[in-house]
Design an enzyme around this catalytic site. Structure first.
Site, PDB file in Angstrom:
ATOM      1  CG  PHE A   1      -2.459  13.417  -6.426  1.00  0.00           C
ATOM      2  CD1 PHE A   1      -2.297  12.838  -7.610  1.00  0.00           C
ATOM      3  CD2 PHE A   1      -3.690  13.898  -5.808  1.00  0.00           C
ATOM      4  CE1 PHE A   1      -3.463  12.231  -8.074  1.00  0.00           C
ATOM      5  CE2 PHE A   1      -4.742  13.221  -6.641  1.00  0.00           C
ATOM      6  CZ  PHE A   1      -4.911  12.743  -7.536  1.00  0.00           C
ATOM      7  CB  CYS A   2       4.051  12.990  -4.035  1.00  0.00           C
ATOM      8  SG  CYS A   2       4.688  11.650  -5.129  1.00  0.00           S
ATOM      9  CB  ALA A   3      -0.076  15.191  -0.978  1.00  0.00           C
TER      10      ALA A   3
END
Ligand SMILES: Cc1ncc(COP(=O)(O)O)c(C=O)c1O
Length: 430
Positions: free
Chosen positions: A379-381
């Protein structure tokens, strides 16, 4: 494998009618709003109404151009009002949240120290300059406030002469900017933004809020929160791709070099190569022909949300979220990811893993067999997601959790039928 779906629930009326109806494809269950929310009727109508007038913005004297220019500037006003922009704040249209935070990063006065937490989306981790401070992900919201207080206390110690900064961005020593999310894109958990802003204020620091995930679910107001900057993306707020916004204090933005150099960002260009005076105001950072339709669509959604009963919308979403989380908790092979305790306020996002199953394969199966769209991955985290996967393994005692996760997210137009369909599909995966 025989898959038995529970009987589909009776068709339900849309949660809201009118401008906040969302478009979609019958039969497809979209549970991926946190990545990109479906387009609201208000946005589609605003675009359709303006299309015949399609013409230049800020660049023409014709009736079409003048109408487009007016529509663009009205959109700026509407979006600024929706976000509680103060007199003197700039409302700069960008492409999305990533663009808005990169613009802010480029506008920081020299030597600014940026303080973030490790739980941020990459858009709020990666743009900041060298020397930025990344605080560990806290165990609860109060821990975030304490950690920030301690970190800023260190950074804002009195200078050699014993002077302490007394007001935001001013005083002795280089400026400090706190950059924090209002709601996590991984867990949906809300961060204590108002409390963090108070701490920042007390230490003479500024604060920027990544509202990409909160704004679609709850009102956000820069004045009420007493924050300096706020960024969001239109495509997560029921408007089409390509328009976002950075709202906030004018001084750093007006003093910074333009984000893009080019037409529209200048007040004077002379014959000599470097004889340029840059505009002040939002135009300084909006060089090039702007995304009129994106801005107008975003403003239309903001206006529709401003007119809506946000409490009722919030309550309806929370009821669905509770159904989803309780359903997930009841599945012994599914483990939810979370940063804080199970009961902190959150928006309509749930991340989880299916024990013993690869998340990408599960997502593909949900799509192929059940017409359900969810997100899988980190999740781009990445720092946060990896940490939460480890925490989920420790909490559940399971050794067969996969290295990436799944995320279901809801919003306007989501129904109990959608939630139950996902739960039934997950149950069938056991
Ligand atoms: C919390 C958060 N911040 C920033 C972003 C970046 O948004 P965009 O890709 O629209 O720039 C996202 C996107 O998922 C997000 O969830």
């Amino acid at each position: 494998m025989t898959v038995t779906l529970v009987p589909p629930p009776a068709p339900q009326p849309p949660a809201v009618a009118g401008p906040l109806d969302v478009l979609g494809v019958p039969g497809q269950v979209n549970l991926d709003y946190a990545a990109t929310a479906p387009c609201a009727r208000a946005a589609a109508d605003a675009v359709a109404e303006l299309l015949p007038w399609y013409a230049s913005v800020h660049r023409g004297a014709g009736a079409l151009s003048r109408r487009c220019t007016l529509a663009y500037e009205r959109a700026r006003q509407t979006v600024g009002d929706f976000l509680g922009a103060r007199a003197g704040d700039h409302v700069v249209f960008t492409r999305n949240t990533t663009d808005a935070l990169n613009l802010l990063a480029r506008a920081l006065p020299a030597g600014t120290t940026v303080v973030t937490f490790g739980g941020e989306h990459h858009a709020n981790l990666l743009p900041w300059p060298r020397g930025s401070v990344r605080l560990p992900v806290p165990g609860d919201p109060a821990g975030a406030v304490r950690a920030l207080d301690a970190a800023l206390g260190e950074l804002r110690r009195p200078d050699a002469a014993g002077h302490r900064p007394t007001r935001p961005g001013a005083g002795h020593g280089p400026p400090v900017l706190v950059a924090v999310t209002a709601a996590s894109n991984v867990t949906g958990e809300r961060w204590p933004v108002a409390e963090l802003a108070r701490v920042a204020r007390r230490h003479g620091a500024r604060i920027a809020v990544d509202a990409a995930q909160l704004a679609p679910h709850a009102p956000v107001d820069v004045a009420d929160l007493d924050v300096d900057y706020l960024a969001l993306s239109g495509h997560k707020l029921y408007a089409p791709f390509g328009a976002g916004v950075l709202v906030g204090r004018a001084d750093w933005l007006d003093a910074a070099p333009p984000y893009l150099a080019g037409g529209g960002a200048t007040s004077h260009v002379g014959a000599a190569t470097h004889d340029v005076r840059w505009a002040t105001g939002p135009a300084r950072h909006e060089a090039g022909t702007p995304n009129l339709l994106g801005a107008v669509a975003l403003a239309a959604v903001c206006a529709a949300l401003a007119d809506a009963d946000r409490v009722a919308l919030h309550d309806a979403e929370q009821a669905l979220l509770t159904r989803l989380r309780e359903g997930v908790a009841a599945l012994p092979h599914v483990v939810e990811l979370r940063t804080f305790g199970p009961a902190v306020p959150r928006v309509g996002i749930v991340s989880f893993v299916v024990a013993g199953r690869d998340s990408a394969q599960v997502a593909a199966e949900l799509a192929a067999t059940y017409d359900i769209g969810v997100r899988d991955g980190l999740f781009c985290a990445h720092p946060l997601a990896r940490r939460l996967l480890d925490e989920a393994a420790a909490r559940s005692g399971r050794r067969d959790l996969p290295p990436t996760a799944l995320r279901a997210s809801i919003g306007l137009g989501s129904t109990t039928g959608h939630v139950d369909r996902l739960l039934a599909a997950l149950a069938a995966l056991a």
